[in-house]
Design a protein around this motif. Structure first.
Motif, PDB file in Angstrom:
ATOM      1  N   TYR A 136       0.823  -1.215   0.000  1.00  0.00           N
ATOM      2  CA  TYR A 136       0.000   0.000   0.000  1.00  0.00           C
ATOM      3  C   TYR A 136       0.859   1.269   0.000  1.00  0.00           C
ATOM      4  CZ  TYR A 136      -3.424  -3.579   0.858  1.00  0.00           C
ATOM      5  OH  TYR A 136      -4.178  -4.715   0.739  1.00  0.00           O
ATOM      6  N   GLN A 137       2.173   1.103   0.039  1.00  0.00           N
ATOM      7  CA  GLN A 137       3.052   2.256  -0.191  1.00  0.00           C
ATOM      8  C   GLN A 137       3.077   2.635  -1.676  1.00  0.00           C
ATOM      9  OE1 GLN A 137       6.309   0.331   2.340  1.00  0.00           O
ATOM     10  NE2 GLN A 137       6.658   2.479   2.811  1.00  0.00           N
ATOM     11  N   CYS A 138       2.564   1.727  -2.509  1.00  0.00           N
ATOM     12  CA  CYS A 138       2.485   2.030  -3.941  1.00  0.00           C
ATOM     13  C   CYS A 138       1.146   2.686  -4.260  1.00  0.00           C
ATOM     14  CB  CYS A 138       2.620   0.756  -4.774  1.00  0.00           C
ATOM     15  SG  CYS A 138       4.245   0.009  -4.646  1.00  0.00           S
ATOM     16  N   GLU A 139       1.191   3.653  -5.125  1.00  0.00           N
ATOM     17  CA  GLU A 139       0.007   4.369  -5.602  1.00  0.00           C
ATOM     18  C   GLU A 139      -0.963   3.397  -6.270  1.00  0.00           C
ATOM     19  OE1 GLU A 139      -1.293   8.462  -6.051  1.00  0.00           O
ATOM     20  OE2 GLU A 139       0.846   7.995  -5.800  1.00  0.00           O
ATOM     21  N   GLY A 140      -2.229   3.429  -5.835  1.00  0.00           N
ATOM     22  CA  GLY A 140      -3.243   2.622  -6.525  1.00  0.00           C
ATOM     23  C   GLY A 140      -3.384   1.191  -6.021  1.00  0.00           C
ATOM     24  N   ALA A 141      -2.606   0.816  -5.020  1.00  0.00           N
ATOM     25  CA  ALA A 141      -2.640  -0.580  -4.565  1.00  0.00           C
ATOM     26  C   ALA A 141      -3.969  -0.945  -3.919  1.00  0.00           C
ATOM     27  CB  ALA A 141      -1.488  -0.851  -3.592  1.00  0.00           C
ATOM     28  N   LYS A 142      -4.664   0.067  -3.382  1.00  0.00           N
ATOM     29  CA  LYS A 142      -5.909  -0.248  -2.674  1.00  0.00           C
ATOM     30  C   LYS A 142      -7.025  -0.739  -3.597  1.00  0.00           C
ATOM     31  CE  LYS A 142      -7.154   2.301   0.874  1.00  0.00           C
ATOM     32  NZ  LYS A 142      -7.467   3.553   1.620  1.00  0.00           N
ATOM     33  N   THR A 143      -6.891  -0.520  -4.889  1.00  0.00           N
ATOM     34  CA  THR A 143      -7.915  -1.031  -5.801  1.00  0.00           C
ATOM     35  C   THR A 143      -7.506  -2.352  -6.455  1.00  0.00           C
ATOM     36  OG1 THR A 143      -6.991   0.389  -7.529  1.00  0.00           O
ATOM     37  CG2 THR A 143      -8.898   1.231  -6.342  1.00  0.00           C
ATOM     38  N   CYS A 144      -6.334  -2.875  -6.078  1.00  0.00           N
ATOM     39  CA  CYS A 144      -5.919  -4.132  -6.721  1.00  0.00           C
ATOM     40  C   CYS A 144      -5.211  -5.120  -5.807  1.00  0.00           C
ATOM     41  CB  CYS A 144      -5.029  -3.855  -7.927  1.00  0.00           C
ATOM     42  SG  CYS A 144      -3.398  -3.241  -7.472  1.00  0.00           S
ATOM     43  N   ALA A 145      -4.960  -4.768  -4.540  1.00  0.00           N
ATOM     44  CA  ALA A 145      -4.110  -5.672  -3.758  1.00  0.00           C
ATOM     45  C   ALA A 145      -4.684  -6.072  -2.398  1.00  0.00           C
ATOM     46  CB  ALA A 145      -2.727  -5.049  -3.562  1.00  0.00           C
ATOM     47  N   ILE A 146      -4.478  -7.335  -2.093  1.00  0.00           N
ATOM     48  CA  ILE A 146      -4.711  -7.905  -0.766  1.00  0.00           C
ATOM     49  C   ILE A 146      -3.331  -8.144  -0.167  1.00  0.00           C
ATOM     50  CG2 ILE A 146      -5.457 -10.030   0.415  1.00  0.00           C
ATOM     51  CD1 ILE A 146      -7.657 -10.281  -1.733  1.00  0.00           C
ATOM     52  N   GLU A 147      -3.149  -7.827   1.108  1.00  0.00           N
ATOM     53  CA  GLU A 147      -1.830  -8.040   1.710  1.00  0.00           C
ATOM     54  C   GLU A 147      -1.924  -9.022   2.880  1.00  0.00           C
ATOM     55  OE1 GLU A 147       1.302  -4.967   1.801  1.00  0.00           O
ATOM     56  OE2 GLU A 147       0.937  -4.885   3.961  1.00  0.00           O
ATOM     57  N   LEU A 148      -1.023 -10.008   2.890  1.00  0.00           N
ATOM     58  CA  LEU A 148      -0.969 -10.997   3.963  1.00  0.00           C
ATOM     59  C   LEU A 148       0.248 -10.734   4.839  1.00  0.00           C
ATOM     60  CD1 LEU A 148      -1.422 -14.230   1.774  1.00  0.00           C
ATOM     61  CD2 LEU A 148      -3.228 -12.746   2.659  1.00  0.00           C
ATOM     62  N   CYS A 149       0.018 -10.645   6.142  1.00  0.00           N
ATOM     63  CA  CYS A 149       1.129 -10.420   7.062  1.00  0.00           C
ATOM     64  C   CYS A 149       1.048 -11.431   8.200  1.00  0.00           C
ATOM     65  CB  CYS A 149       1.077  -9.006   7.625  1.00  0.00           C
ATOM     66  SG  CYS A 149       1.178  -7.742   6.360  1.00  0.00           S
ATOM     67  N   SER A 150       2.161 -11.617   8.850  1.00  0.00           N
ATOM     68  CA  SER A 150       2.237 -12.672   9.855  1.00  0.00           C
ATOM     69  C   SER A 150       3.071 -12.218  11.037  1.00  0.00           C
ATOM     70  CB  SER A 150       2.892 -13.894   9.217  1.00  0.00           C
ATOM     71  OG  SER A 150       3.211 -14.842  10.187  1.00  0.00           O
ATOM     72  N   PHE A 151       2.733 -12.708  12.227  1.00  0.00           N
ATOM     73  CA  PHE A 151       3.582 -12.481  13.393  1.00  0.00           C
ATOM     74  C   PHE A 151       4.642 -13.574  13.534  1.00  0.00           C
ATOM     75  CE2 PHE A 151       1.430  -9.042  15.804  1.00  0.00           C
ATOM     76  CZ  PHE A 151       0.289  -8.902  15.027  1.00  0.00           C
ATOM     77  N   SER A 152       4.590 -14.578  12.662  1.00  0.00           N
ATOM     78  CA  SER A 152       5.462 -15.749  12.824  1.00  0.00           C
ATOM     79  C   SER A 152       6.936 -15.381  12.741  1.00  0.00           C
ATOM     80  CB  SER A 152       5.153 -16.790  11.747  1.00  0.00           C
ATOM     81  OG  SER A 152       3.954 -17.448  12.047  1.00  0.00           O
ATOM     82  N   LYS A 153       7.296 -14.699  11.668  1.00  0.00           N
ATOM     83  CA  LYS A 153       8.702 -14.401  11.457  1.00  0.00           C
ATOM     84  C   LYS A 153       9.069 -13.058  12.076  1.00  0.00           C
ATOM     85  CE  LYS A 153       8.186 -18.186   9.405  1.00  0.00           C
ATOM     86  NZ  LYS A 153       8.424 -18.745   8.103  1.00  0.00           N
ATOM     87  N   THR A 154       8.076 -12.202  12.255  1.00  0.00           N
ATOM     88  CA  THR A 154       8.307 -10.896  12.866  1.00  0.00           C
ATOM     89  C   THR A 154       8.642 -11.041  14.344  1.00  0.00           C
ATOM     90  OG1 THR A 154       6.729  -9.891  11.345  1.00  0.00           O
ATOM     91  CG2 THR A 154       7.236  -8.656  13.348  1.00  0.00           C
ATOM     92  N   ALA A 155       7.867 -11.871  15.032  1.00  0.00           N
ATOM     93  CA  ALA A 155       7.997 -11.918  16.489  1.00  0.00           C
ATOM     94  C   ALA A 155       8.075 -13.342  17.039  1.00  0.00           C
ATOM     95  CB  ALA A 155       6.818 -11.183  17.118  1.00  0.00           C
ATOM     96  N   GLY A 156       8.396 -14.284  16.165  1.00  0.00           N
ATOM     97  CA  GLY A 156       8.581 -15.665  16.624  1.00  0.00           C
ATOM     98  C   GLY A 156       7.302 -16.370  17.019  1.00  0.00           C
ATOM     99  N   PHE A 157       6.205 -16.041  16.345  1.00  0.00           N
ATOM    100  CA  PHE A 157       4.893 -16.590  16.711  1.00  0.00           C
ATOM    101  C   PHE A 157       4.547 -17.887  15.970  1.00  0.00           C
ATOM    102  CE2 PHE A 157       1.961 -13.251  18.827  1.00  0.00           C
ATOM    103  CZ  PHE A 157       3.007 -12.702  19.550  1.00  0.00           C
ATOM    104  N   THR A 158       5.540 -18.611  15.441  1.00  0.00           N
ATOM    105  CA  THR A 158       5.172 -19.811  14.667  1.00  0.00           C
ATOM    106  C   THR A 158       4.380 -20.808  15.517  1.00  0.00           C
ATOM    107  OG1 THR A 158       7.363 -20.721  15.118  1.00  0.00           O
ATOM    108  CG2 THR A 158       7.057 -19.651  12.992  1.00  0.00           C
ATOM    109  N   GLY A 159       4.657 -20.815  16.817  1.00  0.00           N
ATOM    110  CA  GLY A 159       3.915 -21.714  17.713  1.00  0.00           C
ATOM    111  C   GLY A 159       2.752 -21.045  18.415  1.00  0.00           C
ATOM    112  N   LEU A 160       2.662 -19.718  18.335  1.00  0.00           N
ATOM    113  CA  LEU A 160       1.542 -19.006  18.963  1.00  0.00           C
ATOM    114  C   LEU A 160       0.405 -18.779  17.974  1.00  0.00           C
ATOM    115  CD1 LEU A 160       3.271 -16.236  21.173  1.00  0.00           C
ATOM    116  CD2 LEU A 160       2.229 -18.358  21.955  1.00  0.00           C
ATOM    117  N   ARG A 161       0.729 -18.658  16.718  1.00  0.00           N
ATOM    118  CA  ARG A 161      -0.237 -18.558  15.621  1.00  0.00           C
ATOM    119  C   ARG A 161      -1.008 -17.236  15.601  1.00  0.00           C
ATOM    120  NH1 ARG A 161       1.998 -20.493  12.792  1.00  0.00           N
ATOM    121  NH2 ARG A 161       0.315 -20.478  11.296  1.00  0.00           N
TER     122      ARG A 161
END
Lengths: 404, 404
Positions: free
Chosen positions: B233-258
């Motif tokens: 969404y830092q790109c112009e126009g992304a809100k009309t064409c993009a879904i973004e998936l984010c995760s806490f797994s690799k950011t904060a070690g949540f692979t076991g917390l989910r």
């Protein structure tokens, strides 16, 4: 140009409980002084049992060291939990279910919605009517239900099996042969149970017809009567025709912790394809397991202390159910359920339809229940109250209804 | 007779990481003295940050009283978490994403596998090649990918976009127009990132072609370079064409917390149908939310203390990545990734194919990596090592490889 899944657009209105929430919010906004009592959505209210809390704290503490840290869980659940379930929920009842036939997940709602995915789209489903809306809705979203008739509120390719006062809320074998049969006992929403003898008829029928039964046993912890099975695998031959869905939500108050399991026996096959293998593949590809700390919490439910504490909670909700059942009866209502179930199912009075009675109860008694018609056409003219409130609120709500 | 979903049977072999686990188990059984170091599956190893542990304990304690007890979560996630995410992950980067455009879930794996469900079956997908196998596999299971050619290891109805050393691991716009484009940057498995300028080309293309981009940003916490976007969404126009998936797994070690979240802007539409509404309906019908205590843990990731502690963890993994990258380079390997990513992507030596190199490394160095071919045909001849091990093990593993 991308296109959406049109099947989603066929769904009439929103999910039942979202609609209720919106109506209640609107009423509260207009009547801020009203003291609303919610006996609508089947959500528990008692705090988590001390043995489970202890297990949670311990599992959280394990995550503070490199040695204790747990990353990705095994796809199908930790062995410690699957083995505990196999022993306590199956072996103890004479059912031959192995730990590796048990799949741990984050909820029976997810499982009951996702399970249809391993079946062909041209399979025909049969559902009890009324029933938990997720079975039909998830099949609508997959495109398995044909067209919707707004007048009868039914789908052309779904076999509805009425469960009403006329047949004691136990469905008759369908005239048309289904491929997939959803059964939920003790039933949501009617609160009525099925005897082992009655369930055996279904198992025999499914085996003969080549149908698979998806048996939702989410409310099994509320069974009090002796001839009611806690598992479909207590019936002869169930392992070749039945999948069983179980949940910690109503058993141990895990609605906010999220834990459930699904049993698929390895003998359950279509030709030489094991449904077990397909569900394992789905778990492996589309799911990453329930959190370790929650699985440890689930294990604690089966500890000696956990069992005793949870029995007390169930007794508490049973006391509520009795109060609702008896109170409504005294007030002249026709009621079912409440004995092997946290749900009481009442006939709406004076030809009111279910949503009219919902509004009536909300306005006159400030009590929220669930309209029977939200569970299917044969639920029209019925209404569900749950025993999951606090005892004080339950008494207050029923006393208000009695005074109407 | 019930029938199974035949699409499942089209899937070749088992899920990549299950296959690796089986191979490693077999090797360990045959060589019990071998000290295996796992730099294969992308699972973290550092303990959960103290601020998160504190939040978990606190949330668990709330469950001990009727007042603090939390049952079913709001369908789409608790407001406290969605607002925290909107503020920290979007507003802070100049992206106009509202809290109610964020859907909290139990994992980016589930979301990336389930998201295809809201699209029509006759949509055509395009994927980077190599890529995280879940994108293709979930579409295979839905029946969207045509037939499989075992020789080329490709599906007839999937558009593959090679990402190799030849194009600096950044895909070129496809010749055939896709409906759904999966992009993952920083990329799994290549570890290479995309610049904002390069990503803008994709956003413009998608808007023009009427395609939707499913942008997997699971590794965004590892970005170190300035011109790399942390959100599409830092790109112009992304809100009309993009879904973004984010995760806490690799950011904060949540692979076991989910815990994870998916963003669907309300402007993203097919005709007048909002994808947001469809995903909301899916959540409402097929999911019951991530556990309250885990959502509180997610909130703590954004606290002052949480941020500082997690930055340290990321720095720790970056140090590993550098050691792997530099060590392999010294040993004469051709390497990519590792700078904006926890993954290092190496060219297998001496014409070995990916699985041959897997066996070679397992046998000769007792190091487990991931064969590049498991991520798609253009991954053949490559190999992935992850920086998620302990520093000690990482050093030991690379030193062993250097000695080969």
């Amino acid at each position: 140009m991308f296109k959406v899944n049109d099947n989603y657009l066929k769904l009439p209105g929103s999910y039942l409980f979202s609609t209720i929430a919106k109506k209640v919010n609107a009423f509260t906004a207009a009547n801020p002084q009203a003291e609303i009592i919610r006996l609508g959505i089947g959500d528990v209210t008692q705090p988590i049992a001390p043995a489970v809390i202890e297990a949670l704290h311990k599992a959280v503490d394990e995550q503070t060291t490199t040695e204790g840290f747990k990353g990705y869980a095994p796809d199908l659940g930790y062995a410690f939990l699957r083995e505990t379930i196999a022993k306590n929920d199956y072996e103890a009842y004479g059912c031959d279910i192995a730990a590796d036939e048990i799949f741990v997940s984050d909820g029976a709602k997810s499982d009951s919605a996702n399970i249809q995915e391993i079946f062909s789209l041209d399979n025909k489903i049969a559902v009890c009517d009324p029933v938990y809306p997720v079975y039909v809705d998830s099949n609508v979203m997959a495109g398995r239900t044909g067209t919707y008739d707004p007048k009868s509120e039914t789908w052309s390719d779904v076999i509805y099996m009425p469960c009403t006062a006329e047949n004691n809320f136990c469905p008759e074998l369908p005239k048309e042969t289904p491929d997939i049969i959803y059964l939920c006992f003790p039933n949501n929403p009617t609160g009525e149970a099925i005897t082992k003898e009655q369930l055996q008829v279904w198992v025999d029928y499914a085996n003969k017809a080549g149908a698979v039964i998806i048996y939702d046993a989410a409310y099994k912890a509320y069974i009090t009567e002796k001839d009611i099975p806690v598992s479909i695998y207590q019936c002869e031959g169930a392992k070749t025709c039945a999948i069983e869905l179980c949940s910690f939500s109503k058993t141990a108050g895990f609605t906010g912790l999220r834990l459930a399991y699904t049993v698929i026996p390895k003998e359950l096959k279509c030709g030489d394809v094991q449904l077990h293998a397909l569900w394992a593949r789905r778990h492996g590809t589309k799911y990453n397991g329930a959190p370790y700390i929650i699985q440890r919490a689930g294990e604690a439910v089966y500890s000696e202390a956990g069992k005793a504490q949870i029995a007390e909670q169930i007794a508490y909700y049973h006391k509520n159910a009795s109060y609702i059942f008896n109170g409504l009866k005294e007030a002249g209502y026709t009621v079912a359920g409440g004995v092997n179930s946290p749900y009481v199912w009442l006939k709406t009075p004076e030809q009111m339809n279910s949503w009219e009675f919902f509004d009536y109860l909300l306005e006159k008694a400030n009590v929220v229940g669930t309209p029977g018609s939200g569970f299917g056409p044969s639920g029209e003219g019925y209404f569900r109250l749950t025993a999951f409130g606090t005892y004080e609120n339950t008494v207050k709500a029923i006393d208000r209804i009695k005074k109407l």
